[in-house]
Design a protein around this motif. Structure first.
Motif, PDB file in Angstrom:
ATOM      1  N   SER A 246       0.823  -1.208   0.000  1.00 56.45           N
ATOM      2  CA  SER A 246       0.000   0.000   0.000  1.00 56.45           C
ATOM      3  C   SER A 246       0.860   1.263   0.000  1.00 56.45           C
TER       4      SER A 246
ATOM      5  N   PHE B 221      -4.515   6.840   3.317  1.00 59.10           N
ATOM      6  CA  PHE B 221      -4.924   6.035   4.470  1.00 59.10           C
ATOM      7  C   PHE B 221      -6.298   5.426   4.208  1.00 59.10           C
ATOM      8  N   ALA B 222      -6.500   4.220   4.710  1.00 57.10           N
ATOM      9  CA  ALA B 222      -7.754   3.491   4.467  1.00 57.10           C
ATOM     10  C   ALA B 222      -8.967   4.325   4.890  1.00 57.10           C
TER      11      ALA B 222
ATOM     12  N   GLY C  11       1.036  -4.251   4.258  1.00 62.36           N
ATOM     13  CA  GLY C  11       0.165  -3.161   4.728  1.00 62.36           C
ATOM     14  C   GLY C  11       1.079  -2.062   5.234  1.00 62.36           C
TER      15      GLY C  11
ATOM     16  N   LYS D 113       0.864   1.310   5.263  1.00 60.60           N
ATOM     17  CA  LYS D 113       0.414   2.563   5.879  1.00 60.60           C
ATOM     18  C   LYS D 113       0.138   2.433   7.375  1.00 60.60           C
ATOM     19  N   ILE D 114       0.086   1.197   7.877  1.00 60.09           N
ATOM     20  CA  ILE D 114      -0.086   1.004   9.331  1.00 60.09           C
ATOM     21  C   ILE D 114       1.072   1.717  10.024  1.00 60.09           C
TER      22      ILE D 114
ATOM     23  N   HIS E  18      -7.941   1.464  11.052  1.00 56.26           N
ATOM     24  CA  HIS E  18      -8.519   1.287   9.716  1.00 56.26           C
ATOM     25  C   HIS E  18      -7.536   0.631   8.747  1.00 56.26           C
ATOM     26  N   ASP E  19      -6.258   0.972   8.866  1.00 53.79           N
ATOM     27  CA  ASP E  19      -5.304   0.356   7.937  1.00 53.79           C
ATOM     28  C   ASP E  19      -5.005  -1.104   8.290  1.00 53.79           C
TER      29      ASP E  19
ATOM     30  N   SER F 182      -7.969  11.033   8.558  1.00 54.64           N
ATOM     31  CA  SER F 182      -6.676  10.788   9.208  1.00 54.64           C
ATOM     32  C   SER F 182      -6.056  12.109   9.661  1.00 54.64           C
TER      33      SER F 182
END
Ligand code: ZN
Length: 480
Positions: free
Chosen positions: A144, A244-245, A279, A281-282, A296-297, A354
């Protein structure tokens, strides 16, 4: 006496005969059973998934599941095998994504910022993806964040520094891998192109010359045929990453789960495949101490894992799924001094965007110069649900706001004291603690399911994850 001896030897003969019958019947069952048993012994998993939640410690996983709608569990925590892994680099207890992903990709420790090379920066370390390719399996790399960011890069590139983004991206074109999906190539940004001493042209052109079809939206990706090399990306921010998710509300964008699902469709073939999904962006949300964005991420990452699980249920005997993290980030704790034994994670549900997206708004206000502090406080109520701010917190927010509006240099990060102050207040109220804006040395979880998954029980080092995959899948660490 003689009669007894005769009886005894007859008894021995009968015993041996009986044993032989047992041995023979065990060794030679019916032909059908034999074939099935042999197949089971010989068969190694040839559909390999490695999921890496960047910065995803145990607290990040728990926070995400606590915020999900009741009754829904994260797919990753439903996997039957659980282990834990240490994440230190060759030189430092707290690692970075370069050294950590090198460990996960190659089974070797290296120095900070290194991309699948030994710490001496001379020896190239062979990656599990390269080993799988040598076995004629198809290879997919999904992230991501930028496709040439440290974690994905460690599976196809070898470089002394993760900062050499263009040179890393060039290796994507020469990798011979089958599928790249997710963020854009940060190395292809003009400011990174000019940093390279060996500039060879635009990365998209290099990829096309290497027979990769570009897919820039859902529609294009859906039409790519299996067996075709593909590089898929859709929207990306100024750092080449997906947003961001929690900020992704417009249709038409390709989500991490779709990049994964489409990757499976393109890679599926009788010789098998290896797929790494990050993943990414976590980690970025953790660096910002933005708890809602983290939750969310993690959820978006988990949806990608669900895609692999759906595939696993169709091929349970031949699939191995391993889910882990490269390191923890932020020193996240669930519970804080202000709240003692109480938690109010539900307050995070009121956060609509975010911290980064909010910071972009603050940046616009700064340029406009017409937004007063009371107006800014109204926005805090709208976007973060923060009401009833007492005098002390109000003063702290006002100070942060005025500092931000006064600071000379443009930009949304670094010079913005207001956005972090807002999320900090929300964290305190929700009983979320952060000890750092950097990574930590806390060990990370490993979840696994499928053929060979049992090997992932226990407590071990991150290098062991690659070693276990190599052994279980029968990959060759050296040579072709
Ligand atoms: Zn990080």
């Amino acid at each position: 006496m003689k009669g007894y001896r005769q009886k005894e030897s007859l008894f021995r003969v009968l015993k041996i005969a009986l044993l032989l019958i047992i041995v023979v019947s065990v060794s030679y069952p019916t032909p059908r059973t034999t074939q099935a048993a042999q197949k089971d012994i010989i068969r190694t998993p040839h559909y390999l998934f490695l999921f890496i939640g960047d910065g995803m410690g145990a607290a990040q996983v728990k926070l995400s599941s606590a915020l999900l709608e009741s009754g829904h569990t994260l797919a990753m925590t439903s996997l039957p095998v659980l282990g834990m892994a240490t994440t230190h680099s060759a030189e430092r207890l707290i690692t970075d994504s370069g050294a950590a992903a090198t460990a996960l990709a190659t089974g070797s420790k290296t120095t900070i910022g290194t991309i699948s090379m030994a710490g001496n920066h001379l020896d190239t370390l062979r990656t599990v993806a390269e080993m799988a390719k040598a076995k004629r399996m198809k290879i997919g790399i999904v992230s991501s964040v930028g496709i040439d960011d440290a974690t994905p890069a460690c599976f196809y590139a070898h470089n002394a520094s993760r900062a050499n983004l263009y040179d890393i991206a060039v290796q994507m074109a020469s990798s011979g891998f089958d599928y790249f999906g997710g963020g854009y190539s940060l190395g292809n940004f003009p400011e990174n192109q000019i940093k390279s001493k060996t500039f060879r042209g635009d990365i998209t052109t290099l990829m096309q010359s290497a027979h990769y079809l570009l897919a820039r939206n859902n529609k294009e990706l859906n039409t790519i045929k299996p067996g075709t090399r593909c590089w898929a990306y859709s929207d990306y921010d100024s750092k080449g990453a997906l947003s961001f998710a929690m900020d992704r509300r417009n249709g038409g964008k390709i989500e991490l789960a779709e990049f994964t699902r489409e990757g499976i469709r393109l890679l599926d073939n009788p010789k098998g495949f290896f797929m790494m999904v990050e993943g990414g962006k976590i980690d970025w949300a953790c660096h910002a101490n933005d708890a809602a964005a983290v939750a969310h991420d993690v959820e978006a990452f988990d949806k990608a894992i669900e895609e692999a699980l759906a595939f696993y249920h169709r091929h349970p005997r031949e699939t191995l799924i391993v889910v882990t993290a490269d390191h923890e980030c932020g020193g996240l704790s669930l519970g804080n001094a202000a709240n003692g034994y109480e938690t109010r994670f539900d307050l995070l549900r009121h956060q609509k965007i975010s911290q980064q997206r909010f910071a972009e708004k603050v940046h616009t206000w700064k340029q406009q110069g017409t937004i007063t502090f009371p107006m800014a406080l109204d926005s805090v109520k709208v976007y973060f649900g923060l009401e009833n701010v007492d005098a002390g917190d109000r003063n702290a927010l006002q100070e942060a706001y005025l500092t931000t509006m006064k600071s000379d240099a443009p930009g949304t990060k670094g010079n913005d004291a207001f956005s972090p102050a807002v999320t900090s207040l929300l964290n305190r109220r929700a009983a979320i603690g952060w000890s750092s804006n950097a990574h930590t040395a806390v060990p990370v979880q490993v979840f696994a399911i499928g053929r060979g998954a049992e090997a992932f029980r226990g407590f071990y080092d991150n290098t062991d994850i690659a070693k276990k995959i190599i052994q279980i899948a029968g990959l060759k660490p050296s040579g072709k």
